[in-house]
Design a protein around this motif. Structure first.
Motif, mmCIF file in Angstrom:
data_model
loop_
_atom_site.group_PDB
_atom_site.id
_atom_site.type_symbol
_atom_site.label_atom_id
_atom_site.label_comp_id
_atom_site.label_asym_id
_atom_site.label_seq_id
_atom_site.Cartn_x
_atom_site.Cartn_y
_atom_site.Cartn_z
ATOM 1 N N ILE A 138 18.037 33.269 65.310
ATOM 2 C CA ILE A 138 16.590 33.224 65.530
ATOM 3 C C ILE A 138 16.176 31.774 65.764
ATOM 4 O O ILE A 138 16.542 30.883 64.994
ATOM 5 C CB ILE A 138 15.825 33.778 64.320
ATOM 6 N N MET A 139 15.426 31.550 66.838
ATOM 7 C CA MET A 139 14.934 30.219 67.172
ATOM 8 C C MET A 139 13.411 30.236 67.074
ATOM 9 O O MET A 139 12.763 31.106 67.645
ATOM 10 C CB MET A 139 15.383 29.856 68.595
ATOM 11 N N THR A 140 12.850 29.278 66.336
ATOM 12 C CA THR A 140 11.403 29.173 66.194
ATOM 13 C C THR A 140 10.960 27.752 66.518
ATOM 14 O O THR A 140 11.751 26.818 66.493
ATOM 15 C CB THR A 140 10.936 29.538 64.763
ATOM 16 N N GLY A 141 9.696 27.603 66.787
ATOM 17 C CA GLY A 141 9.093 26.315 67.110
ATOM 18 C C GLY A 141 7.865 26.565 67.964
ATOM 19 O O GLY A 141 7.381 27.697 68.064
ATOM 20 N N ALA A 142 7.371 25.530 68.601
ATOM 21 C CA ALA A 142 6.190 25.641 69.458
ATOM 22 C C ALA A 142 6.316 24.661 70.617
ATOM 23 O O ALA A 142 6.912 23.591 70.483
ATOM 24 C CB ALA A 142 4.925 25.352 68.665
ATOM 25 N N THR A 143 5.731 25.039 71.739
ATOM 26 C CA THR A 143 5.732 24.184 72.921
ATOM 27 C C THR A 143 4.499 24.470 73.759
ATOM 28 O O THR A 143 3.855 25.505 73.588
ATOM 29 C CB THR A 143 7.015 24.388 73.756
ATOM 30 N N ASP A 144 4.171 23.566 74.653
ATOM 31 C CA ASP A 144 3.003 23.727 75.521
ATOM 32 C C ASP A 144 3.298 24.561 76.771
ATOM 33 O O ASP A 144 2.386 25.094 77.382
ATOM 34 C CB ASP A 144 2.484 22.363 75.984
ATOM 35 N N ILE A 180 9.856 31.155 69.764
ATOM 36 C CA ILE A 180 9.097 29.944 70.048
ATOM 37 C C ILE A 180 7.715 30.355 70.570
ATOM 38 O O ILE A 180 7.609 31.209 71.439
ATOM 39 C CB ILE A 180 9.826 29.051 71.069
ATOM 40 N N VAL A 181 6.701 29.750 70.018
ATOM 41 C CA VAL A 181 5.313 30.052 70.402
ATOM 42 C C VAL A 181 4.882 29.091 71.505
ATOM 43 O O VAL A 181 5.114 27.870 71.397
ATOM 44 C CB VAL A 181 4.367 29.898 69.188
ATOM 45 N N VAL A 182 4.277 29.621 72.549
ATOM 46 C CA VAL A 182 3.763 28.800 73.649
ATOM 47 C C VAL A 182 2.258 28.709 73.494
ATOM 48 O O VAL A 182 1.552 29.709 73.568
ATOM 49 C CB VAL A 182 4.121 29.401 75.018
ATOM 50 N N SER A 183 1.770 27.489 73.240
ATOM 51 C CA SER A 183 0.329 27.263 73.140
ATOM 52 C C SER A 183 0.058 25.780 73.288
ATOM 53 O O SER A 183 0.859 24.946 72.885
ATOM 54 C CB SER A 183 -0.221 27.765 71.800
ATOM 55 N N THR A 211 15.077 20.327 76.982
ATOM 56 C CA THR A 211 13.609 20.286 76.957
ATOM 57 C C THR A 211 13.067 18.881 76.730
ATOM 58 O O THR A 211 11.852 18.710 76.656
ATOM 59 C CB THR A 211 13.050 21.215 75.867
ATOM 60 N N GLY A 212 13.937 17.916 76.596
ATOM 61 C CA GLY A 212 13.476 16.560 76.330
ATOM 62 C C GLY A 212 12.806 16.437 74.966
ATOM 63 O O GLY A 212 11.955 15.584 74.757
ATOM 64 N N GLY A 213 13.190 17.306 74.032
ATOM 65 C CA GLY A 213 12.625 17.260 72.681
ATOM 66 C C GLY A 213 11.210 17.800 72.596
ATOM 67 O O GLY A 213 10.499 17.515 71.632
ATOM 68 N N LEU A 214 10.782 18.586 73.578
ATOM 69 C CA LEU A 214 9.384 19.039 73.626
ATOM 70 C C LEU A 214 9.127 20.366 72.902
ATOM 71 O O LEU A 214 8.045 20.930 73.030
ATOM 72 C CB LEU A 214 8.914 19.130 75.078
ATOM 73 N N ILE A 215 10.093 20.847 72.128
ATOM 74 C CA ILE A 215 9.855 22.000 71.260
ATOM 75 C C ILE A 215 9.530 21.433 69.879
ATOM 76 O O ILE A 215 10.376 20.848 69.219
ATOM 77 C CB ILE A 215 11.087 22.927 71.171
ATOM 78 N N ARG A 216 8.272 21.590 69.469
ATOM 79 C CA ARG A 216 7.841 21.072 68.171
ATOM 80 C C ARG A 216 8.354 21.975 67.046
ATOM 81 O O ARG A 216 8.285 23.194 67.144
ATOM 82 C CB ARG A 216 6.312 20.999 68.105
#
Length: 78
Positions: free
Chosen positions: A40-46, A71-74, A23-28
Motif C-alpha cells: 500500500i502506497m500513501t501520500g499526497a500530490t498536486d 495517494i491523494v491528488v489535491s 516524481t522528483g520528490g513531489l509526493i508529500r
C-alpha cells in the motif's frame, strides 16, 4: 506468492526510492506499507500524473504482487 518479510521490506525501500526519483520528490508524506496480501502506497500530490508515475514505479518492482495506490491528488493551498 510467499510472504517473506525481508523481501517485502527491500521491495518497499526500492519502491520508495523509485517513486522519489520519478516524481522528483513531489509526493508529500510518501509511505509504503505492506502485509501478506499487498503493498500500500500513501501520500499526497498536486498532479494526477505524479500518482501515475508512482504506480509505474511500484509495479516495476512488485513483479505481480497486489498493490494499492492510495495517494491523494489535491492542490496544496499555501
Amino acid at each position: 506468492m510467499a510472504y517473506d518479510p525481508q523481501t517485502v521490506h527491500q521491495a518497499s525501500r526500492q519502491i520508495e526510492h523509485s517513486v522519489r526519483q520519478l516524481t522528483g520528490g513531489l509526493i508529500r508524506g510518501l509511505q509504503i506499507s505492506s502485509d501478506q496480501d499487498r503493498v500500500i502506497m500513501t501520500g499526497a500530490t498536486d498532479l494526477y500524473y505524479h500518482k501515475q508515475l508512482a504506480t509505474r514505479a511500484a509495479m516495476d518492482v512488485l513483479d505481480g504482487r497486489q498493490f494499492n495506490n492510495e495517494i491523494v491528488v489535491s492542490r496544496q493551498v499555501n
